[in-house]
Design a protein around this motif. Sequence first.
Motif, PDB file in Angstrom:
ATOM      1  N   ALA A 131       0.098   4.786   2.824  1.00  0.00           N
ATOM      2  CA  ALA A 131      -0.671   3.962   3.756  1.00  0.00           C
ATOM      3  C   ALA A 131      -1.277   4.732   4.913  1.00  0.00           C
ATOM      4  O   ALA A 131      -2.195   4.233   5.570  1.00  0.00           O
ATOM      5  CB  ALA A 131       0.218   2.839   4.303  1.00  0.00           C
ATOM      6  N   VAL A 190       0.856  -1.194   0.000  1.00  0.00           N
ATOM      7  CA  VAL A 190       0.000   0.000   0.000  1.00  0.00           C
ATOM      8  C   VAL A 190       0.881   1.229   0.000  1.00  0.00           C
ATOM      9  O   VAL A 190       1.640   1.462   0.955  1.00  0.00           O
ATOM     10  CB  VAL A 190      -0.940   0.021   1.221  1.00  0.00           C
ATOM     11  N   THR A 192      -1.847   5.133  -4.133  1.00  0.00           N
ATOM     12  CA  THR A 192      -2.684   6.314  -3.917  1.00  0.00           C
ATOM     13  C   THR A 192      -1.965   7.587  -4.322  1.00  0.00           C
ATOM     14  O   THR A 192      -2.477   8.685  -4.101  1.00  0.00           O
ATOM     15  CB  THR A 192      -3.103   6.431  -2.436  1.00  0.00           C
ATOM     16  N   GLY A 227      -5.480   4.970   1.983  1.00  0.00           N
ATOM     17  CA  GLY A 227      -4.405   4.070   2.366  1.00  0.00           C
ATOM     18  C   GLY A 227      -4.608   3.411   3.713  1.00  0.00           C
ATOM     19  O   GLY A 227      -4.387   2.202   3.868  1.00  0.00           O
TER      20      GLY A 227
END
Length: 323
Positions: free
Chosen positions: A160, A157, A219, A165
């Motif tokens: 995060a 991820v 992300t 996240g």
Amino acid sequence: MNDDRTTMKAVLFDRYGGPDVLYVDRVPRPEPGPGEVLVRMRAFSVNGGELSARAGRIRLLTGRKFPQRIGLDLTGEVAALGPGATGVAVGDRVWGVLGRTSGFGSAAEYVAVPAERLGRVPDGLDPVDAAALPVATTAVTALRAKAGLRPGERLLVRGAAGGVGNAAVQLGRAYGAEVTALARAANLDFVRGLGAHKAVDHRAVPPGELGRFDVVLDTAGTDLRTFRHLLNPGGRMVTIAFDPTRAAATLGYIAASTVHGRGRVRFFSGDPGRADLDDLARHVTEGKLRPAVDTVFPLEETAAAHRALEAGGVRGKYVVRVA
């Protein structure tokens, strides 16, 4: 100041720019149209897409007509129903995300929303905590529907500690994956507390030293090629962001990944409806997901919330309390 029932407070901006362009003023209070629900707002969170909209980085979509509104997700109570609105009742505690066709506007005392875009808030969840969670529908869809994450797989991820996240870390653990979380050094303990098996300072460890993964959830929207090369055979990478200044090149690379090389990169933008929100409520009720609120701001300090998110280092979500 006029405070009758025909107007309300809302956050506006008259030009593109930094957080200081935001201000609070009174605007006409909306009336719910056919199929719509009038929601009395309690809280909303600040999202990266709103920063881009306010700064003018997506002006091809937002246009040049001012004043413009801000606010994407929402938590509140149903104040009134428009003709034909179903699935909720006056007084219900609801949450949701404004649709792609609705634009922004939840940074206000009231908002009119299509009924199908609302779900009921789980019992016992505070409105501020609830406001941190609608964006988590993106993480649910990314991991389950787009990546098909399976128990025992290795999940990476990026970002995060952020809004999506932090939810992805929690859900990845709940789904039985081995979770590696990339975050700032100051946030490593935070993401470990969310359930990450391994927390890594993204500024100190090069991507090539992270190992191989079955699923990468991105992300950030940058360095997609680098992180795609970390995928195992049959691996999947899902990104929920891209640099709007390099949109054509990024989207071209994502499209090419479906044909060439190992590991497909999937891009999508969350657009949850009632079924997604009800699914989210089940995740919360079952203990798979909990809210992560960094700081709470009053409506009049929405600009400060934008400024804080732009500065980086958020742990979960910045939430603005409306009432």
